[in-house]
Design an enzyme around this catalytic site. Structure first.
Site, PDB file in Angstrom:
ATOM      1  N   HIS A  24      -2.760  -2.981  -5.720  1.00 12.76           N
ATOM      2  CA  HIS A  24      -3.134  -2.603  -4.358  1.00 12.76           C
ATOM      3  C   HIS A  24      -4.641  -2.742  -4.185  1.00 12.76           C
ATOM      4  O   HIS A  24      -5.419  -1.878  -4.593  1.00 12.76           O
ATOM      5  CB  HIS A  24      -2.686  -1.161  -4.057  1.00 12.76           C
ATOM      6  CG  HIS A  24      -3.077  -0.704  -2.687  1.00 12.76           C
ATOM      7  ND1 HIS A  24      -3.328   0.615  -2.386  1.00 12.76           N
ATOM      8  CD2 HIS A  24      -3.267  -1.400  -1.529  1.00 12.76           C
ATOM      9  CE1 HIS A  24      -3.673   0.713  -1.111  1.00 12.76           C
ATOM     10  NE2 HIS A  24      -3.635  -0.492  -0.577  1.00 12.76           N
ATOM     11  N   ASN A  40      -3.607   5.918  -0.144  1.00  9.90           N
ATOM     12  CA  ASN A  40      -2.959   6.082   1.153  1.00  9.90           C
ATOM     13  C   ASN A  40      -2.172   7.383   1.268  1.00  9.90           C
ATOM     14  O   ASN A  40      -1.906   7.845   2.384  1.00  9.90           O
ATOM     15  CB  ASN A  40      -2.072   4.882   1.460  1.00  9.90           C
ATOM     16  CG  ASN A  40      -2.882   3.702   1.947  1.00  9.90           C
ATOM     17  OD1 ASN A  40      -4.028   3.856   2.358  1.00  9.90           O
ATOM     18  ND2 ASN A  40      -2.298   2.518   1.914  1.00  9.90           N
ATOM     19  N   SER A  80       0.820  -1.210   0.000  1.00  2.18           N
ATOM     20  CA  SER A  80       0.000   0.000   0.000  1.00  2.18           C
ATOM     21  C   SER A  80       0.852   1.258   0.000  1.00  2.18           C
ATOM     22  O   SER A  80       0.308   2.366   0.046  1.00  2.18           O
ATOM     23  CB  SER A  80      -0.905   0.003   1.250  1.00  2.18           C
ATOM     24  OG  SER A  80      -0.126  -0.054   2.430  1.00  2.18           O
ATOM     25  N   GLU A 129      -5.775  -0.308  -7.084  1.00  2.00           N
ATOM     26  CA  GLU A 129      -4.796   0.621  -7.644  1.00  2.00           C
ATOM     27  C   GLU A 129      -3.768  -0.182  -8.444  1.00  2.00           C
ATOM     28  O   GLU A 129      -3.256  -1.191  -7.963  1.00  2.00           O
ATOM     29  CB  GLU A 129      -4.070   1.383  -6.539  1.00  2.00           C
ATOM     30  CG  GLU A 129      -4.835   2.551  -5.973  1.00  2.00           C
ATOM     31  CD  GLU A 129      -4.013   3.348  -4.973  1.00  2.00           C
ATOM     32  OE1 GLU A 129      -3.944   4.569  -5.123  1.00  2.00           O
ATOM     33  OE2 GLU A 129      -3.455   2.736  -4.037  1.00  2.00           O
TER      34      GLU A 129
END
Length: 291
Positions: free
Chosen positions: A140, A190, A119, A152
């Site tokens: 991700h 993130n 992440s 992602e």
């Protein structure tokens, strides 16, 4: 390349979730973890998740049984040899991930692809630890994987165009929507989400509000489904701290400095739901704030 068999390394919440959606989508799945107990727990988690979907009438009992038949627990990393794609979903520590990739590459066929569910960590650096940086990509998945729709996609500097196209098609075959991110620390989700959580912890640390006040304010004031401190416990405070350290080290900006209270909780082993205590204590009938 036609992906038929997917290997998952890491049988925790994320790995088990990825394994479940892959099996539900018709892929043969081999689940491996360095801990045999973790593999057993991961298989049990998947079965529980599928049964929950049956109870909600989201899938049929026959579909759940078919998915379970697609899952094979592995006792050794060498059992991933038949895989067309291997997805690493281990702890968010670069040295651990690098060791995994060096180990698994010894057993894979030359055309097999590698992906990391990291992440935050550089895909370019992780790919360099493998023997196939051109066939390496970031996938991700969001937590919980069976529920969240986003994946992602992160290309390293050496990732081949074909690898990227196959990865996108694979994610879409799981019923996911993809978003491309450049290979910057913490990517998109993130990069935005974890600093918000860190700032919420600073708000608690500085006495601006209590745990309950902060979570209530964000849920009702910003229409968030979970408060940021509740979400931190769900993600795992060790993971939140790891991502903040990646941001702080990678971008050299003081605004990404992890809150000292977050560090203290991790040092105490209060990592959130998975340890029974974080910003809430989960050991009783209902969660109670710890601060």
């Amino acid at each position: 390349m036609n992906i038929k068999t997917v290997g998952i390394i890491g049988a925790g919440q994320m790995g088990a979730g990825i394994a479940q959606v892959c099996a539900q989508s018709g892929y043969d799945v081999i689940l491996f973890d360095a801990s045999a107990d973790a593999v057993k727990a991961g298989m049990a988690r998947i079965e529980k998740g599928l049964n929950r979907l049956v109870e909600k009438e989201a899938i049929t009992a026959a579909a759940a049984l078919d998915a379970l038949k697609k899952l094979l627990p592995a006792a050794s990393i060498s059992e991933l040899a038949p895989c067309d794609l291997v997805i690493e979903a281990a702890t968010e520590k670069e040295e651990v991930k690098n060791a995994i990739f060096r180990s698994v590459c010894e057993h894979l066929k030359p055309e097999a692809m590698l992906a990391s569910n990291t992440s935050s960590i550089s895909i370019t650096r992780l790919a360099a630890a493998s023997d196939r940086p051109g066939k390496f990509i970031g996938l991700h998945f969001m937590n919980p994987v069976p529920v969240m729709k986003l994946v992602e996609i992160i290309r390293g500097i050496a990732t081949d165009a074909d690898t990227y196209e196959i990865a996108v098609d694979f994610a879409k075959s799981l019923g996911k929507t993809t978003a491309n991110s450049e290979d910057f620390p913490a990517f998109i989700v993130n990069r935005v989400l974890i600093p918000m959580i860190n700032e919420s912890i600073y708000t608690l640390y500085e006495g601006v509000g209590t745990v309950e006040a902060i979570d209530t304010a964000l849920k009702l004031g910003a229409n968030h489904p979970m408060g940021p401190l509740e979400l931190a416990d769900f993600i795992g405070l060790d993971t939140v701290l790891a991502v903040m350290n990646v941001l702080y080290d990678g971008l050299a900006d003081s605004k990404y400095r992890p809150c000292p209270l977050l560090t203290k909780y991790v040092e105490a082993g209060w990592l959130g739901r998975k340890t029974g205590r974080g910003f809430y204590d989960y050991r009783g009938e209902k969660p109670v704030p710890t601060r």
